[in-house]
Scaffold this motif. Structure first.
Motif, mmCIF file in Angstrom:
data_model
loop_
_atom_site.group_PDB
_atom_site.id
_atom_site.type_symbol
_atom_site.label_atom_id
_atom_site.label_comp_id
_atom_site.label_asym_id
_atom_site.label_seq_id
_atom_site.Cartn_x
_atom_site.Cartn_y
_atom_site.Cartn_z
ATOM 1 N N PRO A 1 0.928 1.666 -9.639
ATOM 2 C CA PRO A 1 0.546 2.917 -10.295
ATOM 3 C C PRO A 1 1.416 3.216 -11.509
ATOM 4 O O PRO A 1 0.969 3.899 -12.435
ATOM 5 N N ALA A 2 2.652 2.703 -11.525
ATOM 6 C CA ALA A 2 3.526 2.929 -12.679
ATOM 7 C C ALA A 2 2.888 2.328 -13.923
ATOM 8 O O ALA A 2 2.875 2.933 -14.997
ATOM 9 N N ALA B 1 0.835 -1.198 0.000
ATOM 10 C CA ALA B 1 0.000 0.000 0.000
ATOM 11 C C ALA B 1 0.875 1.254 0.000
ATOM 12 O O ALA B 1 0.644 2.186 -0.775
ATOM 13 N N GLY B 2 1.905 1.252 0.844
ATOM 14 C CA GLY B 2 2.788 2.412 0.908
ATOM 15 C C GLY B 2 3.521 2.616 -0.403
ATOM 16 O O GLY B 2 3.602 3.733 -0.911
ATOM 17 N N GLY B 3 4.028 1.522 -0.969
ATOM 18 C CA GLY B 3 4.756 1.630 -2.226
ATOM 19 C C GLY B 3 3.865 2.122 -3.344
ATOM 20 O O GLY B 3 4.298 2.847 -4.235
ATOM 21 N N ALA B 4 2.586 1.730 -3.309
ATOM 22 C CA ALA B 4 1.689 2.096 -4.393
ATOM 23 C C ALA B 4 1.244 3.547 -4.311
ATOM 24 O O ALA B 4 0.823 4.121 -5.301
ATOM 25 N N LEU B 5 1.327 4.153 -3.127
ATOM 26 C CA LEU B 5 0.933 5.559 -3.014
ATOM 27 C C LEU B 5 2.091 6.427 -3.480
ATOM 28 O O LEU B 5 3.165 6.384 -2.891
ATOM 29 N N PRO B 6 1.887 7.224 -4.515
ATOM 30 C CA PRO B 6 2.992 8.044 -5.001
ATOM 31 C C PRO B 6 3.438 9.010 -3.920
ATOM 32 O O PRO B 6 2.610 9.626 -3.248
ATOM 33 N N GLY B 7 4.735 9.123 -3.730
ATOM 34 C CA GLY B 7 5.245 10.053 -2.732
ATOM 35 C C GLY B 7 5.557 9.384 -1.406
ATOM 36 O O GLY B 7 6.356 9.878 -0.636
ATOM 37 N N ILE B 8 4.901 8.253 -1.125
ATOM 38 C CA ILE B 8 5.226 7.529 0.100
ATOM 39 C C ILE B 8 6.250 6.468 -0.294
ATOM 40 O O ILE B 8 5.906 5.469 -0.904
ATOM 41 N N SER B 9 7.498 6.693 0.058
ATOM 42 C CA SER B 9 8.524 5.751 -0.377
ATOM 43 C C SER B 9 8.629 4.599 0.607
ATOM 44 O O SER B 9 8.117 4.666 1.720
ATOM 45 N N GLY B 10 9.290 3.542 0.169
ATOM 46 C CA GLY B 10 9.520 2.407 1.055
ATOM 47 C C GLY B 10 10.253 2.838 2.322
ATOM 48 O O GLY B 10 9.925 2.403 3.423
ATOM 49 N N THR B 11 11.229 3.743 2.142
ATOM 50 C CA THR B 11 11.996 4.224 3.285
ATOM 51 C C THR B 11 11.089 4.899 4.302
ATOM 52 O O THR B 11 11.202 4.693 5.511
#
Lengths: 503, 327, 161
Positions: free
Chosen positions: A81-82, A35-45
């Protein structure tokens, strides 16, 4: 030196079977990461850093399993999303958009998502398998890489710019050079403010993620407004689980790209400070260069998608190798893992590997299990996400744009993100309109600072003497590989030409 | 370990990310305190900040939320903190030196060094000069002999750091031209340590605290401190080794990791300030914290505001005096 | 097609883009040089800016010929002209609205700005059902803002949340 330490391997099963709790953390971890990875702007880090406060409540092994699950999930999340809206969820998924989105627009969205997931999970699996066998050697190998070798990696990365030029050579390269320059704004290698024109917002440089989303995605979203749906063809606009599965199985047809991408990912990911955002570009470039039909890239060639996803996922394994073997973080994500190690008074490094081989093996094995579980969790996740294509563009565009705006706000923590996003959306639109290869500009933007630092470090280390490189055998080999990969397509074409003539 | 606790902790954290517990009370503190960390999550200072925040939170009885605001060589976050209300609900954990010198001198910072109170310099990191364990260089004398030959040695430091200044200062004091050394100015401690462990450079200088991971692959040659550090007895204090050349250099600390509040906080809310300092002191001096610090190898010294102020000011003035050497 | 200001601007677009890039590059180099003329401050910038200027000269040379020769735009069909028909006005509107959106957050908050942008884009893209516009803009804007502030813990500017 032994490849696998069997007594330690045996002990590691003790750690793995001690309690069922670590295993319960995998699925929630993967979902949070996805979910985090798929939200643009929320990086894995970022998502890892947000999860960090939870981990003191867990024991060491449980904490590491949970965090690495988040890390693994985020590795694929960015691809969704990509592929569906040309918006990379993180910098690691930039090359995924190049062929992923064209595939989706031509109605192959189900297959593309399945294929990406397959490349991602198999890439992760391969990287941990390689690490499992070679963990004793990783520390030595990584330490052999100095600034000069990194400069060669930087050149591999920039060679992407020449490939993404699109129809117009000089405009494409100018866009790339523009990106490289913009990428170096901020504090210079000697600690001076450079190109900020008095704006405090630019002290840390142009905010890369909002700029990247602006150039690649929002411009594309504006243009989508011409269509009623992302996929114009009504018949192709279907959500089909069997087709997702078919895409997943198709990955074996691209085994060559898959294995090359995974190896590149491991190698690039293992270099401290480089990581997934460079790995996907280098791998995409290598795939395109060695393909008999390079012009099919950027138009929906599944090889491009596989190359990117295999590399950005396997770089996770590479970075983990460096973390365990040297105690040094390879990128942002592993820096947070290192903090988690520290909270449990564990440091990586050669001594840790020597004394706690069983723990190391247990971590590696749990990561392999995670990548297998990611197949199941990921398939369900894509099945939910793919319904996006059913939404009318006029409803989709504002929603996605507002989410991108929120992501940009989140990543900078102030209005710099939203404003950067808006300005670079216009730049991206203008670049696309006049054939200035927006993707090349993004590659430049991502690499600018890295390229500059590595060249400055190399210059400092060599004392400005070019002959220094002759003392660096690894750098010479890397340059040779690069040159061969440059001329190989040309020789290949000549050979084929000769063959047809003979026939 | 209890599964229910983990699940609860996870769920609470995921859903609310630690919501504010606002209970109406007259006494300070009555709601969440925000602790700014002007660096990215996961580094050495961040780790220290998070440990401290958790212990301090127990003493104060309210949650402390660590917020990382990295960028601009710690300028972005420090600037942000300077613009927050000085009401005791905003605190910062940061190494003021060496970073603030650059903010104030080169970056046009609106704050001065005495706009802040350095409540406690909790960890004072010392510069350590190290060589790879495979190196032929054994002592500081070997290194100095090598430095006298133009272009012979290479070294690595973090650009603009205390080590960078100390190294150039040492060479200048010994009358060795800076061009003799091929000096790589890395952009962080990680790359510097990797290059050192891999013998990419002949010697390197970084903070000794935090270098534990590479101690197996390096030899510690000299420490830039007045006395031997008991953790690294083999590293000779630099001025002791330089005595034979009849020179001496000023000692710069690598970094001073400190709890920071705005000076207005003390002026406007003296009672709150006293409460805060007392709670922080109890937190640091508690046996649990001291034990955790010993196990985790992080700093847990109580220097108090007066001593800390002196440490910061001494380093700040030295940096200011000698930063011209970087030009 | 009759030539107006926009089609004319569009015809010169490729050339103006190159000029803009060259101008930004030179300004950047000048500013950096003034900040510090030390080698490592500009060693990377100088060659990059030289390449940028060189490419700009080539691009201007090529497109000038084309711009002067014919009135048809020297562009591929990547993006549409912002004026040729109604659909393209939509794109111009979305883009202009987006800039207004980004700059207005400071004054009206993320929640209100987002709600207005969603409503505006829905309307400009042809959605005319008031109930859909109101519900979608309000619900999406507030949900996203809530997640931003309470989920990602960003101290975002907001009017209502």
């Amino acid at each position: 030196m032994n490849f696998i330490d069997f007594p330690a391997l045996h002990d590691s099963f003790g750690i793995l079977t001690q309690s069922y709790i670590p295993w319960l953390m995998i699925v929630p971890g993967l979902l949070i990461g996805l979910a985090g990875g798929a939200l643009p702007g929320i990086s894995g880090t970022m998502i890892l850093a947000l999860m960090l406060p939870v981990t003191p409540y867990m024991d060491f092994f449980t904490a590491i399993v949970f965090l690495t699950s988040v890390f693994t999930g985020a590795g694929y999340g960015g691809a969704v999303p990509a592929i569906l809206v040309n918006m990379p969820g993180s910098t690691a998924a930039v090359a995924t958009t190049f062929d992923g989105f064209p595939m989706a627009r031509s109605g192959k969205h189900n297959e593309a998502l399945g294929l990406g997931l397959a490349a991602s999970t198999i890439g992760t699996l391969i990287s941990y398998l390689v690490l499992f066998v070679l963990i004793n050697f990783v520390a030595k190998a990584v330490l052999k890489l100095g600034p000069v070798e990194m400069a060669v990696v930087a050149i591999w990365g920039i060679s992407m710019i020449a490939m993404l030029r699109g129809g117009n050579v000089e405009r494409g390269i100018l866009a790339g050079v523009f990106g490289l320059l913009i990428g170096t704004i901020g504090i210079s290698p000697i600690g001076r403010m450079r190109g900020t024109f008095g704006l405090p917002e630019l002290i840390d440089g142009v905010a890369v993620v909002p700029a990247m989303i602006g150039i690649l995605a929002t411009a594309e979203l504006f243009n989508l407004a011409r269509s009623k749906y992302i996929i114009d063809n009504d018949a192709a606009r279907i959500v089909s689980f069997p087709l997702i599965l078919k895409g997943f199985r198709d990955v074996f047809g691209y085994w060559r790209t898959l294995s090359r991408g995974s190896l590149i990912g491991i190698f690039v990911g293992a270099i401290p400070g480089v990581g997934a955002s460079v790995a996907n570009l280098v791998s995409y470039a290598a795939a395109r260069r060695s393909d008999p039909d390079p012009n099919s890239y950027g138009k929906g060639n599944p090889n491009g998608l596989v190359a990117s996803e295999a590399a950005n996922s396997s770089s996770e394994g590479g970075a983990m190798g460096t973390l365990l073997a040297l105690g040094l973080p390879g990128g942002g994500g592993t820096a947070v893992l290192l903090a988690a190690f520290a909270m449990h008074n564990v440091t990586g490094g050669p001594r840790f590997i020597a004394d706690h081989k069983d723990t190391v093996y247990a971590i590696l094995i749990s990561n392999m299990v995670q990548s297998l579980l990611l197949i199941v969790v990921g398939l369900l996740f894509i099945r939910m996400a793919v319904v996006i294509i059913k939404i009318q563009v006029r409803h989709l565009v504002p929603t996605v744009i507002v989410i991108a705006m929120a992501g940009s706000y989140a990543i900078t923590g102030n209005l710099t993100g939203p404003i950067t996003l808006a300005i670079f959306s216009v730049i991206g639109w203008v670049f696309a309109r006049y054939d200035y290869a927006p993707a090349a500009a993004v590659v430049g933007l991502l690499l600018g600072r890295f390229v500059e630092s590595q060249f400055v470090f190399s210059h400092q280390l060599s004392g400005g003497k070019l002959s220094f490189i002759l003392e660096r055998p690894i750098a010479l080999i890397m340059i040779a590989i690069f040159l061969i990969s440059l001329v190989y397509p040309w020789i290949n074409a000549r050979m084929r030409c000769r063959k047809t003539n003979e026939e | 370990m209890n599964l229910r606790n983990i699940m609860l902790a996870t769920i609470t954290s995921v859903l609310t990310f630690g919501s504010t517990v606002a209970v109406s009370q007259d006494a300070y503190p009555d709601h969440t305190i925000e602790m700014t960390g002007p660096y990215s999550a996961g580094g050495g200072t961040d780790r220290l900040a998070r440990f401290t925040a958790s212990a301090l939170s127990d003493e104060l009885g309210v949650p402390i939320n660590v917020v990382n605001r990295p960028g601009g060589g710690l300028f972005t976050g420090t600037l942000y903190f300077f613009n927050q209300a000085p009401d005791g609900y905003n605190i910062m954990f940061t190494p003021p030196t060496p970073y603030m010198v650059n903010h104030i001198e080169n970056m046009g910072a609106p704050y001065k060094i005495d706009d802040f109170i350095y409540v406690n310099a909790q960890e004072v990191a010392q510069s350590l000069l190290m060589v790879s364990e495979t190196s032929e260089l054994q002592t500081l004398e070997d290194i100095i002999a090598g430095l006298r030959e133009p272009g012979k040695l290479s070294a690595g430091v973090i650009a603009g750091s205390g080590e960078h200044i100390s190294l150039l200062l040492m060479m200048k004091t010994l009358g060795i031209p800076a061009e003799n050394l091929r000096l790589v100015t890395f952009d962080g401690g990680g790359p510097t340590r990797t290059a050192l462990a891999g013998a990419q450079i002949d010697f390197g200088m970084v903070a000794g605290q935090g270098s534990e991971v590479i101690f197996d692959q390096v030899r510690k040659i000299a420490v830039f401190a007045d006395e031997i550090n008991p953790d690294w007895p083999e590293a000779v204090p630099v001025n002791e080794a330089l005595a034979q050349f009849d020179v001496e250099i000023p000692i710069l600390d690598s970094s001073v990791r400190s709890m920071v509040v705005r000076r207005e906080f003390k002026e406007q809310y003296p009672e709150r300030y006293e409460t805060f300092v007392a709670a922080y002191r109890r937190a640091v001096e508690s046996p649990e914290f001291q034990q955790a610090a010993e196990d985790g190898k992080f700093g847990a010294v109580w220097n108090g505001p007066e001593v800390s102020q002196e440490i910061v000011e001494r380093n700040f003035n030295l940096l200011l005096e000698h930063s011209a050497i970087l030009e | 097609m009759k030539e107006n200001f926009f089609t004319k601007l569009d015809r010169w677009g490729a050339l103006l883009t190159a000029l803009a890039i060259a101008a930004i590059s030179i300004a950047y180099l000048t500013q950096s040089y003034l900040a510090s003329s030390k080698l490592y401050n500009i060693i990377f910038l100088v060659p990059m800016v030289l390449i940028a200027v060189f490419l700009t000269v080539i691009i201007i040379g090529r497109s000038l010929k084309m711009v002067l020769k014919s009135s048809s735009a020297d562009v591929t069909n990547n993006n549409p002209t912002p004026t040729s028909d109604g659909k393209n006005l939509v794109i111009a509107g979305l883009m202009g609205g987006f800039l207004v959106y980004a700059f207005s957050i400071r004054y009206v908050g993320f929640d209100v700005a987002s709600a207005f942008y969603i409503a505006f884009s829905l309307w400009i893209q042809g959605e005319r059902r008031i109930i859909v516009i109101v519900l979608m803009s309000v619900i999406t804007a507030f949900a996203v803002t809530w997640l931003l502030i309470h989920g990602a813990r960003v101290p975002a500017i907001a009017t209502f949340l």
